[in-house]
Design an enzyme around this catalytic site. Structure first.
Site, mmCIF file in Angstrom:
data_model
loop_
_atom_site.group_PDB
_atom_site.id
_atom_site.type_symbol
_atom_site.label_atom_id
_atom_site.label_comp_id
_atom_site.label_asym_id
_atom_site.label_seq_id
_atom_site.Cartn_x
_atom_site.Cartn_y
_atom_site.Cartn_z
ATOM 1 N N ASP A 1 -11.270 2.926 4.166
ATOM 2 C CA ASP A 1 -11.538 1.488 4.101
ATOM 3 C C ASP A 1 -13.046 1.212 4.022
ATOM 4 O OD1 ASP A 1 -9.522 -0.448 4.004
ATOM 5 O OD2 ASP A 1 -8.942 -0.090 6.090
ATOM 6 N N GLN B 1 -4.614 -1.407 9.640
ATOM 7 C CA GLN B 1 -4.575 -2.757 9.068
ATOM 8 C C GLN B 1 -5.215 -3.769 10.025
ATOM 9 O OE1 GLN B 1 -3.653 -3.530 5.982
ATOM 10 N NE2 GLN B 1 -3.975 -5.716 6.249
ATOM 11 N N LYS C 1 0.840 -1.207 0.000
ATOM 12 C CA LYS C 1 0.000 0.000 0.000
ATOM 13 C C LYS C 1 0.873 1.253 0.000
ATOM 14 C CE LYS C 1 -3.747 -2.309 2.386
ATOM 15 N NZ LYS C 1 -4.329 -2.716 3.662
HETATM 16 N N1 GUN Z 1 -7.001 -6.707 6.176
HETATM 17 C C1 GUN Z 1 -7.342 -7.441 5.095
HETATM 18 N N2 GUN Z 1 -7.902 -6.659 4.144
HETATM 19 C C2 GUN Z 1 -7.914 -5.415 4.646
HETATM 20 C C3 GUN Z 1 -8.371 -4.162 4.126
HETATM 21 O O1 GUN Z 1 -8.884 -4.050 3.010
HETATM 22 N N3 GUN Z 1 -8.194 -3.100 4.950
HETATM 23 C C4 GUN Z 1 -7.649 -3.208 6.182
HETATM 24 N N4 GUN Z 1 -7.541 -2.115 6.911
HETATM 25 N N5 GUN Z 1 -7.232 -4.344 6.692
HETATM 26 C C5 GUN Z 1 -7.363 -5.445 5.919
#
Ligand code: GUN
Length: 294
Positions: A120, A97, A53
């Site tokens: 998100d 995350q 990311k």
């Molecule tokens: N863990 C797995 N997929 C995601 C996501 O799309 N966003 C976040 N914040 N954590 C994750």
């Protein structure tokens, strides 16, 4: 029938190119979209997602504020960092995350994020807005799945879509988006899960099968009809001594066997994965535009 492969990397690159151009334009007006990223602990899969990311942000010109916190971080410390990011005008999007270490209260953390910076789409306010069809940040993986189908010419309207998996991150929001009124929607949706008696009974009727169960070989060739569209959201590590890392990534779908029967199929890796990050970038740019009244 041999399926055409939907190349998630290529579609993601196309969208990232569009975003990079938009960011250049915003920069001429003094606007730099910013993303705050918080990773707590050392989970290897989470670390590699977060690194990807951050790299994607740098590549297209998004400012990325990266915070890697020890697994011993307290709830109060995490909430304090979120509060600082909520107040920081350089940060348009906040990403914590998931999953968090067990001692932390995930729902309290998600509630603490300013819904206007919730790129998100996990804050209950944004979830609610999405369900009732109001403007909201859409969760990145479901939105990425819709974009990759739309850009591959999949007809969603009137189709029967069967989702295998009911997680808050993928299955539930995807079901809502596919059944909504509007573009990239208007499907008839069935959701299967661990307590469904015979998943194949449902998937065999599907025009579109979306596997999001988190388990290899959840969808096998006998479970799909000829010409179905198969989208694989799974990312599973399986041991593989021939690989330097000791593992390889596979999805939830028996790819080779289903490829011989489907009309379109996504690979793992290189399918949905690159789309998820791309839609996070998209939401961050959207948030920066909204924060500046655009
Ligand atoms: N863990 C797995 N997929 C995601 C996501 O799309 N966003 C976040 N914040 N954590 C994750």
């Amino acid at each position: 029938m041999t399926a055409k492969i939907i190349d998630g990397k290529e579609i993601a690159q196309q969208i990232r190119g569009e975003l990079a151009a938009e960011i250049q334009h915003l920069k001429t007006r003094g606007i730099v979209p910013g993303l705050g990223v918080i990773l707590v602990g050392e989970d290897p899969a989470s670390r590699s997602y977060v690194t990807a990311k951050e790299k994607a942000c740098h590549e297209i010109g998004i400012y990325s504020n990266d915070n890697r916190l020890p697994a011993t971080t307290t709830q109060a410390e995490l909430l304090a960092l979120i509060s600082a990011m909520n107040a920081d005008p350089k940060i348009n999007g906040i990403l914590v995350q998931l999953p968090l270490p067990k001692h932390l209260n995930e729902s309290e953390v998600l509630l603490a994020i300013n819904p206007d910076k919730d790129v998100d789409g996990f804050h209950p306010l944004n979830v609610g807005r999405m369900v009732v069809g109001e403007k909201a940040f859409l969760p990145c993986t479901p939105h990425g799945v819709l974009q990759m189908m739309a850009r591959s010419g999949v007809k969603i309207e009137g189709a029967h879509a069967v989702i295998v998996g009911r997680s808050n991150i993928v299955g539930k929001p995807l079901a809502n988006l596919l059944m909504a009124k509007g573009k990239m929607a208007n499907a008839t949706v069935t959701v299967c899960h661990t307590k469904t008696k015979d998943i194949g009974y449902y998937t065999r009727q599907a025009d579109i099968v979306i596997a999001a169960a988190g388990r290899p070989n959840t969808v096998t060739a006998d479970m799909i009809k000829d010409g179905a569209v198969v989208i694989d959201v799974g990312v599973n590590r399986v041991e593989d001594a021939t690989k330097k890392a000791g593992f390889r990534l596979v999805g939830d779908v028996d790819f080779e066997a289903c490829k011989a029967k489907a009309s379109l199929i996504t690979p793992v890796p290189g399918g949905v994965g690159p789309m998820t990050i791309t839609m996070l970038l998209y939401n961050t740019v959207e948030s920066a535009k909204r924060a500046n009244g655009l």
